[in-house]
Design a protein around this motif. Sequence first.
Motif, PDB file in Angstrom:
ATOM      1  N   SER A  93       1.941   2.800  -3.472  1.00 54.66           N
ATOM      2  CA  SER A  93       1.017   3.586  -4.293  1.00 54.66           C
ATOM      3  C   SER A  93       0.321   4.619  -3.418  1.00 54.66           C
ATOM      4  O   SER A  93      -0.180   4.294  -2.360  1.00 54.66           O
ATOM      5  N   HIS A  94       0.300   5.847  -3.889  1.00 57.40           N
ATOM      6  CA  HIS A  94      -0.329   6.931  -3.139  1.00 57.40           C
ATOM      7  C   HIS A  94      -1.800   7.001  -3.518  1.00 57.40           C
ATOM      8  O   HIS A  94      -2.121   7.114  -4.698  1.00 57.40           O
ATOM      9  N   HIS A 111      -3.335   3.991 -10.424  1.00 59.32           N
ATOM     10  CA  HIS A 111      -4.000   4.851  -9.454  1.00 59.32           C
ATOM     11  C   HIS A 111      -5.417   4.367  -9.213  1.00 59.32           C
ATOM     12  O   HIS A 111      -5.969   3.591  -9.966  1.00 59.32           O
ATOM     13  N   THR A 142      -3.479  10.322  -5.656  1.00 61.02           N
ATOM     14  CA  THR A 142      -3.111  10.791  -6.999  1.00 61.02           C
ATOM     15  C   THR A 142      -4.095  10.262  -8.024  1.00 61.02           C
ATOM     16  O   THR A 142      -4.824   9.310  -7.772  1.00 61.02           O
ATOM     17  N   LYS A 153       0.838  -1.212   0.000  1.00 62.46           N
ATOM     18  CA  LYS A 153       0.000   0.000   0.000  1.00 62.46           C
ATOM     19  C   LYS A 153       0.860   1.244   0.000  1.00 62.46           C
ATOM     20  O   LYS A 153       0.507   2.256  -0.597  1.00 62.46           O
ATOM     21  N   LYS A 154       2.021   1.165   0.686  1.00 63.40           N
ATOM     22  CA  LYS A 154       2.899   2.335   0.796  1.00 63.40           C
ATOM     23  C   LYS A 154       3.405   2.786  -0.558  1.00 63.40           C
ATOM     24  O   LYS A 154       3.640   3.950  -0.798  1.00 63.40           O
TER      25      LYS A 154
END
Lengths: 137, 171
Positions: free
Chosen positions: B124-125, B135, B128, B121-122
């Motif tokens: 991919s933000h 995304h 965005t 999870k970290k």
Amino acid sequence: MSVPRGAVHAKWIVGRVIGTKMQKTAKVRVTRLVLDPYLLKFFNKRKTYFAHDPLQQCVVGDIVLLKALPERRSKHVKHELAEIVFKVGNVIDPITGKPCAGTRFLENLSDSENLTEADTTYLSEKLQELKVCSSDK
Amino acid sequence: MPMKGRFPIRRTLQYLSQGDVIFKSSVKVMTVNYNTAGELSEGARKFVFFNIPQIQYKNPWVQIMLFRNMTPSPFLRFYLDSGEQVLVDVEDKTNKEITEHVKKILGKSKETLEKEERERKKLSHPATFGPKKYHLRECMCEIEGQVPCPAFVPLPKEMRGKYKAAMKNEA
């Protein structure tokens, strides 16, 4: 990244020997379960590997564990024989340690210690008959 | 129009993804020896029929081999990366017991799985925007309460660039 072992992705594989015609090399067929994308069912997909067998102790039909060599030995040989898991015709059940064939154990087929008196007399009579027959001829 | 086969639910993605045995990275090969007849081997047969597809789906890089009627007693054997072999006797066990046992001895624990999930999870933000592959959302217009997509609902006059430019020229 360290590459101490494996110029190859598969480090340990189990397969069945299909050919031993090459000197000190065994041809091993390895099957993996691959998912068919439409049927969503797993099928066996075969691949052949060549394994280095210095003592030539493999016979066609053995189930064999191969270990990846640190670097390729020749153009096709990238694995070596680590262990023969099941020898054809001489399967040993790993849980009991006894030889077996199919679903029966082989070890107590001829237990001559457990024969009773009646059995031994019957058998010796039969042997006598056989001796008589052979002398007649 | 029902699915073909005996228990076709085994061939659904939902069933396959429900498998909870995920092997540690040191497990390379799994071998199952079982018999096609006999009461003692019943659990092993059910395990092969129902649980092996789930395990292979979750662990695509583990080689699974099945051997039938080679030895009288059914067992599982795992070959680890260190050369170690783990032998699991499966005689007289139900398939649920077998999966629980395997999960306990060679499966990744829940904490490890959660940790890996957090790591992934970290990367991919979530705030965005961009292609669906990388995304969560593609455009601000997808969110409720924001300006809707002009492809479906025309923008009010004041927001259009044409109007704004005309007003600027006038002034």
